[in-house]
Design a protein around this motif. Structure first.
Motif, mmCIF file in Angstrom:
data_model
loop_
_atom_site.group_PDB
_atom_site.id
_atom_site.type_symbol
_atom_site.label_atom_id
_atom_site.label_comp_id
_atom_site.label_asym_id
_atom_site.label_seq_id
_atom_site.Cartn_x
_atom_site.Cartn_y
_atom_site.Cartn_z
ATOM 1 N N ASP A 51 74.419 -1.497 -35.538
ATOM 2 C CA ASP A 51 75.048 -1.664 -34.228
ATOM 3 C C ASP A 51 75.050 -0.369 -33.418
ATOM 4 O OD1 ASP A 51 76.830 -0.230 -35.717
ATOM 5 O OD2 ASP A 51 78.498 -1.652 -35.536
ATOM 6 N N ASP A 52 74.275 0.640 -33.878
ATOM 7 C CA ASP A 52 74.121 1.939 -33.214
ATOM 8 C C ASP A 52 75.342 2.836 -33.336
ATOM 9 O OD1 ASP A 52 71.508 1.426 -32.402
ATOM 10 O OD2 ASP A 52 72.156 0.464 -30.548
ATOM 11 N N LEU A 53 76.366 2.379 -34.029
ATOM 12 C CA LEU A 53 77.518 3.238 -34.284
ATOM 13 C C LEU A 53 77.208 4.131 -35.484
ATOM 14 C CD1 LEU A 53 80.433 0.673 -33.824
ATOM 15 C CD2 LEU A 53 79.532 2.299 -32.152
ATOM 16 N N PHE A 54 77.931 5.241 -35.578
ATOM 17 C CA PHE A 54 77.655 6.224 -36.622
ATOM 18 C C PHE A 54 78.643 6.088 -37.778
ATOM 19 C CE2 PHE A 54 75.589 8.070 -32.948
ATOM 20 C CZ PHE A 54 74.445 8.655 -33.479
ATOM 21 N N GLN A 55 78.125 6.292 -38.988
ATOM 22 C CA GLN A 55 78.978 6.359 -40.171
ATOM 23 C C GLN A 55 78.763 7.715 -40.846
ATOM 24 O OE1 GLN A 55 77.936 3.242 -42.883
ATOM 25 N NE2 GLN A 55 75.854 3.988 -43.242
ATOM 26 N N THR A 56 79.805 8.212 -41.468
ATOM 27 C CA THR A 56 79.761 9.553 -42.053
ATOM 28 C C THR A 56 80.077 9.507 -43.537
ATOM 29 O OG1 THR A 56 82.109 10.056 -41.686
ATOM 30 C CG2 THR A 56 80.606 10.451 -39.849
ATOM 31 N N GLU A 57 79.512 10.478 -44.261
ATOM 32 C CA GLU A 57 79.821 10.661 -45.681
ATOM 33 C C GLU A 57 79.723 12.156 -45.979
ATOM 34 O OE1 GLU A 57 77.521 9.814 -49.790
ATOM 35 O OE2 GLU A 57 78.086 7.993 -48.664
ATOM 36 N N ILE A 58 80.826 12.750 -46.347
ATOM 37 C CA ILE A 58 80.858 14.185 -46.612
ATOM 38 C C ILE A 58 81.588 14.409 -47.934
ATOM 39 C CG2 ILE A 58 82.967 14.468 -45.241
ATOM 40 C CD1 ILE A 58 81.963 17.257 -44.472
ATOM 41 N N ALA A 59 81.035 15.314 -48.756
ATOM 42 C CA ALA A 59 81.589 15.556 -50.090
ATOM 43 C C ALA A 59 81.972 17.019 -50.256
ATOM 44 C CB ALA A 59 80.575 15.146 -51.159
ATOM 45 N N ILE A 60 82.902 17.250 -51.184
ATOM 46 C CA ILE A 60 83.345 18.603 -51.515
ATOM 47 C C ILE A 60 83.668 18.635 -53.004
ATOM 48 C CG2 ILE A 60 85.784 18.151 -51.036
ATOM 49 C CD1 ILE A 60 86.020 20.967 -49.935
ATOM 50 N N VAL A 61 83.455 19.793 -53.644
ATOM 51 C CA VAL A 61 83.821 19.971 -55.052
ATOM 52 C C VAL A 61 85.077 20.834 -55.109
ATOM 53 C CG1 VAL A 61 83.123 20.904 -57.288
ATOM 54 C CG2 VAL A 61 81.447 19.740 -55.842
ATOM 55 N N ILE A 62 86.143 20.263 -55.639
ATOM 56 C CA ILE A 62 87.432 20.954 -55.719
ATOM 57 C C ILE A 62 87.645 21.424 -57.155
ATOM 58 C CG2 ILE A 62 89.920 20.753 -55.367
ATOM 59 C CD1 ILE A 62 89.386 18.513 -53.409
ATOM 60 N N THR A 63 87.868 22.714 -57.329
ATOM 61 C CA THR A 63 88.135 23.274 -58.650
ATOM 62 C C THR A 63 89.625 23.504 -58.824
ATOM 63 O OG1 THR A 63 87.837 25.539 -57.854
ATOM 64 C CG2 THR A 63 85.878 24.395 -58.675
ATOM 65 N N GLU A 64 90.008 23.723 -60.066
ATOM 66 C CA GLU A 64 91.427 23.933 -60.355
ATOM 67 C C GLU A 64 91.928 25.234 -59.736
ATOM 68 O OE1 GLU A 64 94.442 23.676 -64.216
ATOM 69 O OE2 GLU A 64 92.268 23.754 -64.497
ATOM 70 N N GLU A 65 91.031 26.215 -59.605
ATOM 71 C CA GLU A 65 91.431 27.493 -59.035
ATOM 72 C C GLU A 65 91.543 27.442 -57.514
ATOM 73 O OE1 GLU A 65 88.826 27.076 -61.042
ATOM 74 O OE2 GLU A 65 89.780 27.737 -62.911
ATOM 75 N N SER A 66 90.825 26.502 -56.887
ATOM 76 C CA SER A 66 90.866 26.409 -55.420
ATOM 77 C C SER A 66 92.026 25.536 -54.983
ATOM 78 C CB SER A 66 89.540 25.839 -54.895
ATOM 79 O OG SER A 66 89.374 24.503 -55.346
ATOM 80 N N ASN A 67 92.082 25.269 -53.685
ATOM 81 C CA ASN A 67 93.156 24.429 -53.158
ATOM 82 C C ASN A 67 92.980 23.002 -53.653
ATOM 83 O OD1 ASN A 67 94.514 26.310 -51.137
ATOM 84 N ND2 ASN A 67 92.367 26.488 -50.561
#
Length: 249
Positions: free
Chosen positions: A142-158
């Protein structure tokens, strides 16, 4: 001046591309181009003061672009140009944990229904931006945009982060956050560490011990023949006897 007895025509790129037509005191839908049929309404509450508004229902991306509004009477006419910009504020981001990666937890954020192409980012609890592990923005049927973003979270980080998707045209955003408990982070058992160290030591010590045992027996003058240990000096005396017998013959 009153426009009750005028023709009020909304059209697109040419005069005949009618979006909505008002004439002779009533609306005429027969000349509408197909994509606007059943989707328009002319608001005439203030028509006696020469003011009318066009309402378009079920807005679509194809509605994006220029429109012209024409007021015409038997003696004069006037028109104005309008630029319509269509924008879509998509769904609230949905965040999910999708297994372990690089010593941490892979977290993925998804959202759909955006137009134009949105901006996507990760934020820490204090508001600072966090680097993403991967990012994918695609256009749907339908010409609309979809997003997918990933991050790796460690125990030492937030451990508490938020995913933000922003429409730059509307200057509006949607945001969701996730907080990960410590028990979800991968841990190495101390017993496994100890076992690994022991196996590594055995890998070195067993060949070393075998070499020392072999060397010790060799120094005592013993060799192995047919699975039995025979003194080395005995073998040498037997060989001397065989050689002497050979020369007698």
């Amino acid at each position: 001046m009153s426009a009750e007895n005028m023709e009020v025509r909304w059209f697109r790129y040419k005069y005949s591309a009618v979006v909505h037509l008002y004439r002779d005191g009533q609306d005429h839908y027969g000349q509408q181009i197909p994509e606007f049929r059943g989707r328009t309404k002319l608001l005439k509450d203030d028509i006696t003061n020469g003011k009318v508004s066009l309402r378009i229902h079920d807005i679509r991306l194809s509605d994006n672009g220029q429109y012209k509004c024409l007021f015409q009477s038997s003696v004069s006419y006037e028109e104005a140009l309008l630029e319509l910009q269509v924008a879509g504020l998509g769904s609230d981001p949905v965040i999910s944990m999708e297994g372990h990666q690089d010593g941490g937890i892979r977290v993925v954020c998804r959202s759909s229904g955006w137009y134009p192409e949105p901006e996507v980012l990760w934020r820490a609890l204090q508001g600072q931006l966090l680097p993403s592990a991967s990012e994918k923005i695609s256009q749907e049927d339908d010409d609309l945009f979809q997003t997918e973003i990933a991050i790796v979270i460690t125990e030492e980080s937030n451990q508490k982060v938020s995913c933000c998707v922003r429409n730059p045209q509307l200057n509006q955003e949607r945001e969701s956050e996730i907080s990960i408990a410590e028990l979800f982070f991968p841990r190495v058992s101390p017993w496994m560490v100890a076992l690994g160290v022991i196996l590594a030591l055995l890998t070195v010590l067993i060949p070393l011990a075998s070499y020392c045992f072999w060397k010790q027996h060799r120094e005592k003058g013993e060799v192995t023949r047919g699975g039995n240990l025979i003194p080395y000096d005995l073998i040498w005396r037997v060989r001397k006897v065989n050689v002497w017998a050979h020369y007698i013959d």
